[in-house]
Design a protein around this motif. Structure first.
Motif, short mmCIF file in Angstrom:
data_model
loop_
_atom_site.label_atom_id
_atom_site.label_comp_id
_atom_site.label_asym_id
_atom_site.label_seq_id
_atom_site.Cartn_x
_atom_site.Cartn_y
_atom_site.Cartn_z
N GLY A 256 0.83 -1.20 0.00
CA GLY A 256 0.00 0.00 0.00
C GLY A 256 0.85 1.24 0.00
N PRO A 257 0.24 2.40 -0.18
CA PRO A 257 1.02 3.64 -0.18
C PRO A 257 1.52 3.96 1.22
CG PRO A 257 -1.30 4.13 -0.33
CD PRO A 257 -1.15 2.64 -0.43
N ASP A 258 2.57 4.75 1.27
CA ASP A 258 3.16 5.15 2.53
C ASP A 258 2.14 5.99 3.31
OD1 ASP A 258 4.97 5.51 4.52
OD2 ASP A 258 6.10 7.10 3.50
N ALA A 259 2.10 5.83 4.61
CA ALA A 259 1.13 6.55 5.44
C ALA A 259 1.42 8.04 5.49
CB ALA A 259 1.13 5.97 6.85
N SER A 260 2.64 8.44 5.20
CA SER A 260 2.99 9.86 5.27
C SER A 260 2.57 10.64 4.02
CB SER A 260 4.50 10.01 5.50
OG SER A 260 5.19 9.49 4.36
N LEU A 261 2.04 9.95 2.98
CA LEU A 261 1.64 10.63 1.75
C LEU A 261 0.32 11.36 1.93
CD1 LEU A 261 2.44 7.90 -0.93
CD2 LEU A 261 3.81 9.89 -0.35
N SER A 262 0.17 12.46 1.21
CA SER A 262 -1.10 13.19 1.24
C SER A 262 -2.13 12.42 0.39
CB SER A 262 -0.91 14.60 0.66
OG SER A 262 -0.68 14.52 -0.73
N PRO A 263 -3.42 12.71 0.53
CA PRO A 263 -4.44 12.02 -0.26
C PRO A 263 -4.21 12.15 -1.77
CG PRO A 263 -5.48 13.22 1.51
CD PRO A 263 -4.03 13.58 1.53
N VAL A 264 -3.75 13.30 -2.22
CA VAL A 264 -3.49 13.50 -3.64
C VAL A 264 -2.35 12.58 -4.10
CG1 VAL A 264 -2.71 15.17 -5.37
CG2 VAL A 264 -4.31 15.87 -3.60
N GLN A 265 -1.31 12.52 -3.28
CA GLN A 265 -0.18 11.67 -3.62
C GLN A 265 -0.57 10.19 -3.58
OE1 GLN A 265 2.47 13.14 -0.62
NE2 GLN A 265 3.54 14.52 -2.05
N LYS A 266 -1.47 9.81 -2.65
CA LYS A 266 -1.94 8.42 -2.58
C LYS A 266 -2.71 8.05 -3.85
CE LYS A 266 -2.27 7.99 2.43
NZ LYS A 266 -3.18 7.82 3.57
N ARG A 267 -3.56 8.96 -4.31
CA ARG A 267 -4.31 8.70 -5.55
C ARG A 267 -3.35 8.55 -6.73
NH1 ARG A 267 -7.99 12.35 -3.30
NH2 ARG A 267 -7.17 14.09 -4.47
N ALA A 268 -2.33 9.40 -6.77
CA ALA A 268 -1.34 9.31 -7.84
C ALA A 268 -0.60 7.98 -7.76
CB ALA A 268 -0.36 10.48 -7.76
N TRP A 269 -0.29 7.56 -6.55
CA TRP A 269 0.39 6.28 -6.33
C TRP A 269 -0.47 5.13 -6.86
CZ3 TRP A 269 -0.43 1.73 -3.74
CH2 TRP A 269 0.70 0.92 -3.51
N HIS A 270 -1.77 5.15 -6.53
CA HIS A 270 -2.68 4.09 -7.01
C HIS A 270 -2.82 4.12 -8.53
CE1 HIS A 270 -4.00 2.24 -3.31
NE2 HIS A 270 -4.17 3.42 -2.76
N ARG A 271 -2.87 5.33 -9.10
CA ARG A 271 -2.98 5.44 -10.56
C ARG A 271 -1.76 4.84 -11.24
NH1 ARG A 271 -5.50 10.44 -9.82
NH2 ARG A 271 -3.53 11.53 -9.90
N GLN A 272 -0.59 5.11 -10.68
CA GLN A 272 0.63 4.55 -11.26
C GLN A 272 0.61 3.03 -11.23
OE1 GLN A 272 3.73 6.28 -8.90
NE2 GLN A 272 3.92 8.10 -10.21
N ARG A 273 0.12 2.46 -10.12
CA ARG A 273 0.10 1.01 -9.98
C ARG A 273 -0.94 0.36 -10.89
NH1 ARG A 273 3.51 3.23 -7.77
NH2 ARG A 273 4.81 2.55 -6.07
N SER A 274 -2.08 1.05 -11.07
CA SER A 274 -3.14 0.45 -11.88
C SER A 274 -2.92 0.65 -13.37
CB SER A 274 -4.50 1.03 -11.48
OG SER A 274 -4.54 2.41 -11.77
N GLY A 275 -2.04 1.54 -13.74
CA GLY A 275 -1.74 1.73 -15.15
C GLY A 275 -2.66 2.73 -15.84
N THR A 276 -3.58 3.35 -15.11
CA THR A 276 -4.45 4.35 -15.73
C THR A 276 -3.72 5.67 -15.84
OG1 THR A 276 -5.37 4.97 -13.60
CG2 THR A 276 -6.56 3.30 -14.88
#
Length: 191
Positions: A32-52
């Motif tokens: 999962g994303p690092d707990a210290s990331l902001s919500p925007v950064q978490k969404r970007a992290w998930h987007r990178q992993r999902s390939g969208t």
């Protein structure tokens, strides 16, 4: 000393090789994303992993086409829904055929005179009647019956109608400043 220099140079290369071996053995990405990331950064992290990809890679024309297609799709869905609602309402009104649904809209076609029926409020003027027309219809949203009254002035050539009579009047050319109707017939006399 040459042997010592060789050992020194070899040791860092060995260390580098072991570091790369350790990193290859470790998992590539955390679960999962690092707990210290902001919500925007978490969404970007998930987007990178999902390939969208984000919409930033699309051109303005592509975005406009997508929006146009989506609007067209929503409009078609809205049309279908409204048609179903109308059919449902018509079926409901068909089931309630005996109930009062308010005053129907008067029929009017080009070339035909409009006809209204109402009660004479005043017959004091010479050859003039004041006729009260009552409308009632159900409010489309709140379903409450709304009553509305209109007062029309009609021409009565023989002064036949009296106050309280139910009369039928029809449209005519302007006869005075306020008279645009003539007496067609007296439906019911006042008692």
């Amino acid at each position: 000393m040459a042997d010592e220099n060789e050992n020194i140079t070899e040791e860092p290369t060995d260390a580098v090789e072991t570091d790369t071996a350790e990193t290859e053995a470790a998992p590539e990405a955390p679960a999962g994303p690092d707990a210290s990331l902001s919500p925007v950064q978490k969404r970007a992290w998930h987007r990178q992993r999902s390939g969208t990809t984000t919409n930033a890679s699309k051109s303005i024309e592509e975005k406009a086409e997508e929006r146009k297609a989506l609007r067209k799709q929503k409009a078609a869905a809205r049309t279908r829904r409204r048609k179903q609602e109308r059919e449902k309402q018509a079926a409901k009104l068909g089931a309630e055929a005996g109930t009062d649904r308010g005053t129907p809209k008067p029929e009017h076609e080009p070339g035909r005179k409009q006809v209204r029926q109402g009660v004479v409020v005043s017959a004091k003027g010479d050859k003039t009647l004041a006729v009260r027309i009552d409308h009632s219809k159900r409010h489309p949203k709140y379903k409450k019956i709304v009553r509305h009254t209109t007062k029309l002035y009609a021409h009565d050539e023989q002064n036949d109608a009296g106050e309280g009579d139910t009369v039928r009047i029809e449209s005519s050319r302007p006869l005075s400043r306020t008279k645009r109707w003539t007496l067609a017939e007296i439906v019911e006399r006042a008692k």
